[in-house]
Write an enzyme that holds these catalytic residues in place. Structure first.
Site, short mmCIF file in Angstrom:
data_model
loop_
_atom_site.label_atom_id
_atom_site.label_comp_id
_atom_site.label_asym_id
_atom_site.label_seq_id
_atom_site.Cartn_x
_atom_site.Cartn_y
_atom_site.Cartn_z
N VAL A 13 0.83 -1.20 0.00
CA VAL A 13 0.00 0.00 0.00
C VAL A 13 0.87 1.25 0.00
O VAL A 13 0.59 2.22 -0.72
CB VAL A 13 -0.97 -0.01 1.20
CG1 VAL A 13 -1.79 1.28 1.24
CG2 VAL A 13 -1.90 -1.21 1.12
N ALA A 60 2.82 -1.49 8.72
CA ALA A 60 2.23 -2.45 9.66
C ALA A 60 3.09 -3.69 9.75
O ALA A 60 3.83 -4.02 8.82
CB ALA A 60 0.82 -2.83 9.22
N THR A 62 2.59 -7.29 9.42
CA THR A 62 1.51 -8.03 8.77
C THR A 62 1.71 -9.54 8.74
O THR A 62 0.92 -10.24 8.11
CB THR A 62 1.31 -7.53 7.33
OG1 THR A 62 2.55 -7.69 6.61
CG2 THR A 62 0.88 -6.08 7.30
N ASP A 102 -9.88 -6.06 8.62
CA ASP A 102 -11.09 -6.80 8.97
C ASP A 102 -10.84 -7.73 10.16
O ASP A 102 -11.80 -8.19 10.79
CB ASP A 102 -11.55 -7.64 7.77
CG ASP A 102 -10.52 -8.68 7.35
OD1 ASP A 102 -10.75 -9.88 7.61
OD2 ASP A 102 -9.49 -8.31 6.76
N TYR A 125 -2.48 -10.56 15.74
CA TYR A 125 -2.39 -9.51 14.74
C TYR A 125 -3.59 -8.58 14.82
O TYR A 125 -3.45 -7.35 14.89
CB TYR A 125 -2.27 -10.13 13.34
CG TYR A 125 -2.51 -9.14 12.23
CD1 TYR A 125 -1.57 -8.16 11.92
CD2 TYR A 125 -3.69 -9.18 11.47
CE1 TYR A 125 -1.79 -7.24 10.91
CE2 TYR A 125 -3.91 -8.28 10.45
CZ TYR A 125 -2.96 -7.31 10.17
OH TYR A 125 -3.20 -6.41 9.17
N LYS A 129 -3.70 -4.53 15.87
CA LYS A 129 -4.26 -3.49 15.00
C LYS A 129 -5.39 -2.74 15.71
O LYS A 129 -5.51 -1.52 15.57
CB LYS A 129 -4.77 -4.10 13.70
CG LYS A 129 -3.67 -4.65 12.79
CD LYS A 129 -2.72 -3.57 12.29
CE LYS A 129 -3.39 -2.67 11.25
NZ LYS A 129 -2.42 -1.66 10.73
#
Length: 290
Positions: A13, A60, A62, A102, A125, A129
């Site tokens: 991203v 992040a 990830t 999500d 994880y 977040k």
């Protein structure tokens, strides 16, 4: 014109944001060597030296499965770093755009999640977040928290590139078919973010959580089938057999949500943005995949 601090520029991203945000200001995008997000003091000093007018934080930790055994590392990048960025944004009176997941939801049921639904992360994880989200809200800074899902692109490590690699190597492949969500092209995320920035001369009244994913839904198996259809159409080798399996047949250290559907109404109603379908986005991404 903004002075933009962009983190995570080597990620999927972040790489796309560096392109999509051009023209909206001067972009300062240090890589990991230039800005250690795990060092709160260094991070704070970098923000104070730059004095940005906008912070965009796609960086992040990830590695979802690895996070189960590296909770401190995940928390440092996903929770502590956003907390510092939010505190500095509040001090400067500037907005922060941050990306979440999500995985903050339980993953149960079949209804698409709304932004105000209860959260219950199923793994470390997701919990890290969520802690980052909570720190941003607690700071009082103007902010957008953009929850996305199933991110892929033409570079880095992701499901699309993994499937294409396995398709060249194997005659048969099994993919999980009972987890449902929206595969989301990293460029869709970046371009829609840029549209938001370009369209917001002020941030009054819009701070909060928004879902930002491609439209529609499918399973990982459905995503794989679409990938192989596009690959076969251009003459790539693909598996002769693509089997569908249950989550339980593919155990992982971190529990995966079966329901990753995210509603997009709030994004549309607030910013007038409607992301392309996951199928259209995949087709566009495929033009960049060699």
């Amino acid at each position: 014109m903004h002075t933009i601090l962009l983190t995570g520029v080597n990620g999927q991203v972040g790489h796309e944001l560096k392109r999509s945000l051009q023209g909206l200001g001067t972009i300062h995008a240090p890589d990991r060597a230039g800005l250690d997000l795990a060092d709160p003091d260094a991070l704070r000093a970098a923000v104070r030296a730059l004095k940005p007018t906008l912070i965009v934080n796609p960086a992040a930790y990830t590695a979802v499965d690895k996070a189960e055994s590296e909770a401190d590392a995940a928390h440092a990048i996903n929770a502590s770093a956003p907390a510092v960025l939010a505190e500095e944004a509040r001090r400067l009176g500037i907005p922060l755009i941050h990306y979440s997941t999500d995985y903050v939801y339980s993953g149960e049921g079949t209804a698409a999640w709304r932004e105000d639904d209860p959260v219950a992360p199923p793994n470390v994880y997701g919990a890290s977040k969520l802690a980052g989200e909570e720190a941003i809200r607690a700071s009082g800074c103007d902010h957008l928290i953009l929850r996305t899902s199933w991110v892929y692109g033409a570079r880095g490590k992701n499901f699309l590139l993994t499937m294409l690699k396995l398709g060249r190597e194997r005659e048969a492949l099994n993919v999980v078919a009972d987890q449902v969500g929206a595969p989301t092209w990293c460029r869709s995320i970046a371009d829609l973010t840029a549209h938001i920035v370009a369209g917001r001369p002020d941030w009054a009244g819009v701070s909060g959580v928004y879902h930002l994913v491609n439209g529609g839904e499918t399973s990982w198996h459905g995503f794989a089938a679409a990938i192989f259809a596009l690959a076969a159409a251009r003459g790539d080798k693909v598996p002769a057999t693509l089997g569908a399996i249950a989550t339980e047949a593919y155990p992982t250290p971190a529990r995966r949500p079966k329901n990753s559907r995210l509603q997009l109404d709030k994004l549309r109603d607030t910013f007038g943005l409607v992301p392309p379908s996951w199928q259209d986005a995949l087709g566009m991404c495929f033009e960049d995949v060699r």
